[in-house]
Scaffold this active site. Structure first.
Site, short mmCIF file in Angstrom:
data_model
loop_
_atom_site.label_atom_id
_atom_site.label_comp_id
_atom_site.label_asym_id
_atom_site.label_seq_id
_atom_site.Cartn_x
_atom_site.Cartn_y
_atom_site.Cartn_z
N ASN A 98 39.77 50.92 1.71
CA ASN A 98 39.16 52.09 2.44
C ASN A 98 39.84 53.31 1.95
O ASN A 98 39.56 54.47 2.08
CB ASN A 98 39.45 52.12 3.98
CG ASN A 98 39.02 53.38 4.71
OD1 ASN A 98 37.86 53.81 4.56
ND2 ASN A 98 39.97 54.18 5.10
N ASP A 170 41.43 58.81 1.78
CA ASP A 170 40.12 57.83 1.81
C ASP A 170 39.45 57.57 0.59
O ASP A 170 39.32 58.63 -0.32
CB ASP A 170 39.01 58.33 2.73
CG ASP A 170 39.39 57.48 4.09
OD1 ASP A 170 40.43 57.86 4.61
OD2 ASP A 170 38.65 57.00 4.85
N ASP A 201 40.48 45.34 5.38
CA ASP A 201 40.90 46.39 6.44
C ASP A 201 40.05 47.58 6.60
O ASP A 201 39.19 48.07 5.56
CB ASP A 201 42.16 46.77 5.66
CG ASP A 201 43.08 47.86 6.61
OD1 ASP A 201 43.47 47.36 7.59
OD2 ASP A 201 43.29 48.93 6.19
N HIS A 205 35.08 51.95 8.48
CA HIS A 205 35.56 53.26 7.87
C HIS A 205 35.17 53.54 6.71
O HIS A 205 35.52 54.51 5.98
CB HIS A 205 36.97 53.78 8.51
CG HIS A 205 37.14 53.81 9.90
ND1 HIS A 205 36.45 54.53 10.67
CD2 HIS A 205 38.02 52.97 10.65
CE1 HIS A 205 37.15 54.45 11.85
NE2 HIS A 205 37.90 53.38 11.79
N GLU A 238 37.77 43.84 9.56
CA GLU A 238 38.30 44.25 10.71
C GLU A 238 37.03 45.52 11.05
O GLU A 238 36.95 46.61 10.35
CB GLU A 238 39.67 44.89 10.16
CG GLU A 238 40.16 45.81 11.59
CD GLU A 238 41.18 46.88 11.17
OE1 GLU A 238 41.90 47.07 12.03
OE2 GLU A 238 41.10 47.23 10.11
CA LIG Z 1 36.80 55.71 4.61
#
Ligand SMILES: [Ca+2]
Ligand SMILES: [Ca+2]
Length: 499
Positions: A98, A170, A201, A205, A238
């Site tokens: 991520n 990110d 992980d 997101h 996750e």
């Molecule tokens: Ca992201």
């Protein structure tokens, strides 16, 4: 294809076992404890990140192709894999894609100039664009308390996006070059190193909040790439969110952690009463199934981001035994968090839920990591493993017995298409359920209360039973009620009906 591990174990590498005297847990330390993990009955390990990183937890990666020198070398990792495989233990790598560390060479290049070929690996916007999209501020989530995710880059007119904090920019998967890099990283770990799977992980997101509808397609493509890189590779995501939000990730990932269940179990233990745990699970399964009939429900009491179960139940060993019995008799693919099996304690902040494993009771056991001075899991309040191993009533032996039970009874060890049925008892201090199976079904009963409870045989309603497990010695006389001490669990086996 490799069999699906029935019981997995998460290791916070820094805190597990030190092999070289620097008092930091490392890969060779883990290798030296594989016999212990086999004795416990573990079939897969999830190692928290092992790549070079500026942080103690290493969730901000500097180099995806190397091992942090604190933990060892690539050769040490290969040896760990080889020795684990010889013992029938698979190893999963924590893949953090991520974000990278702010010090990763990609980001160091990207932040130099808007013309850098690495610029597109990350998210950049000027204040006007941020305001136009209305994304200057975000709401906190269970996994990130960052409210202002846009961070200044010296005198650059553009800011970069870092959901967790400014030290973790990110990555932007609209970049085809970045996708190629990730493919190469996976190929390296699967085919050159030989890991058995990935723990992904921050899966929810992967795209930022204003583009989150792209997440599911990303993981679907990811799943296909992993499968084509090495068939049968295990993946677990996750997705720290309610079941409804977790479900679509099963289209791309084989397994996902069941955070909802973790918190339901904790609440159940605190209340001492059941408020429909089995019904909640059955509902979740139905939701998961809509996206993938063969979903793998990765279960846990807690992980390295949650207060340790031992502290949640106030250090009461009886309740820790009940927690273990719940985790290991419900469906799913359970993950133990290292040290849970000896009753380690810990409450946030994070380093306090990641304290060193207590191997022996020696004041200065050289294998016990010492990067942090323990506050919760000290010898005074947690019995070291060496003291628990010879004690048949210890928490450790309770875990060991439960794991052996789960592995030897197909009704309990079924992972795909979870077999579970409610068994209402009209008394919320009991939790009972049924694990139907062609070979031998299992019936599970937990006393959630602090009192000894009795159950008449008529209430169980089935005749031919066999005691498979009891936390405490239990009488099973035909004419007497079943007696279950406080926080005790009982598992009965039923032969299939005679033809
Ligand atoms: Ca992201
Ligand atoms: Ca070390």
């Amino acid at each position: 294809m490799t069999p699906l591990p029935k019981v997995c174990y998460e290791i916070f590498v820094r805190s597990f076992c030190d092999s070289n005297g620097d008092r930091i847990g490392d890969l060779n330390g883990i290798t030296s404890r594989l016999d212990y993990l086999r004795e416990l009955g573990i079939e897969a390990l999830w190692l928290t990140p092992v790549h070079p990183s500026p942080s103690y937890h290493k969730y901000d990666v500097l180099d995806y192709y190397a091992i942090d020198p604190e933990y060892g070398t690539l050769d040490d990792f290969k040896r760990l894999l080889r020795e684990a495989h010889q013992r029938g233990i698979q190893v999963y790598l924590d893949l953090i894609i991520n974000h990278t560390s702010v010090l990763h060479p990609w980001f160091e290049e990207a932040r130099q100039s808007a013309q850098s070929p690495y610029r597109s690996y990350y998210w950049w916007m000027n204040q006007e664009q941020i305001d136009r999209l209305g994304v200057a501020v975000r709401s906190q989530t269970a996994d990130s308390r960052e409210v202002y995710p846009w961070h200044d880059n010296a005198d650059d007119p553009e800011k970069y996006y870092g959901l967790f904090f400014k030290g973790m920019p990110d990555l932007n998967y609209d970049s085809a070059n970045l996708r190629t890099e990730i493919r190469q990283i996976m190929d390296f770990w699967l085919n050159e190193m030989g890991v058995d799977g990935f723990r992904l992980d921050a899966a929810r997101h992967i795209y930022p909040e204003w583009l989150k509808e792209k997440n599911h397609a990303f993981w679907e493509e990811f799943g296909q790439v992993v499968e084509s890189t090495r068939k049968g590779t295990y993946t677990v995501g996750e997705v720290w969110a309610p079941a409804q939000e977790v479900a679509p990730y099963f289209k791309g990932l084989k397994a996902a952690f069941h955070f909802d269940l973790s918190f339901e179990i904790q609440l159940l233990l605190l209340r001492g009463r059941d408020k429909g745990l089995v019904e909640k699970l059955l509902t979740d399964y139905t939701i998961f199934e809509e996206h993938n009939r063969d979903f793998i429900d990765a279960t846990m009491l807690t992980n390295h981001d949650q207060n340790r179960i031992g502290s949640v139940v106030g250090g009461d060993i009886r309740k820790m035994k009940l927690a273990a019995a719940l985790l290991l008799t419900l469906p799913g693919q359970p993950y133990l968090y290292y040290g849970e099996e000896i009753g380690m304690l810990g409450m946030k902040p994070d380093p306090r839920i990641r304290e060193p494993f207590l191997w022996t009771d020696e004041r200065d056991d050289p294998q016990r990591p010492l990067w942090i001075k323990p506050r919760h899991s000290r010898r005074a309040n947690v019995r070291a493993l060496a003291l628990q191993q010879p004690d048949p009533d210890s928490l450790f032996n309770h875990y060991k017995r439960l794991i052996a039970l789960r592995k030897s009874h197909p009704a309990l060890g079924q992972i795909i298409r979870p077999n579970l049925a409610a068994f209402p008892l009209d008394d919320t201090e009991w939790l009972a359920y049924y694990r139907p199976h062609d070979e031998q079904s299992a019936w599970v009963l937990h006393n959630l209360s602090g009192q000894t409870k009795y159950l008449a045989h008529e209430q169980i309603g089935l005749e031919k039973h066999q005691l498979l497990f009891a936390t405490y010695p239990t009488t099973l006389l035909r004419d007497a009620p079943l007696e279950v001490p406080p926080y005790g669990s009982v598992v009965l086996g039923y032969a299939p009906p005679a033809e």
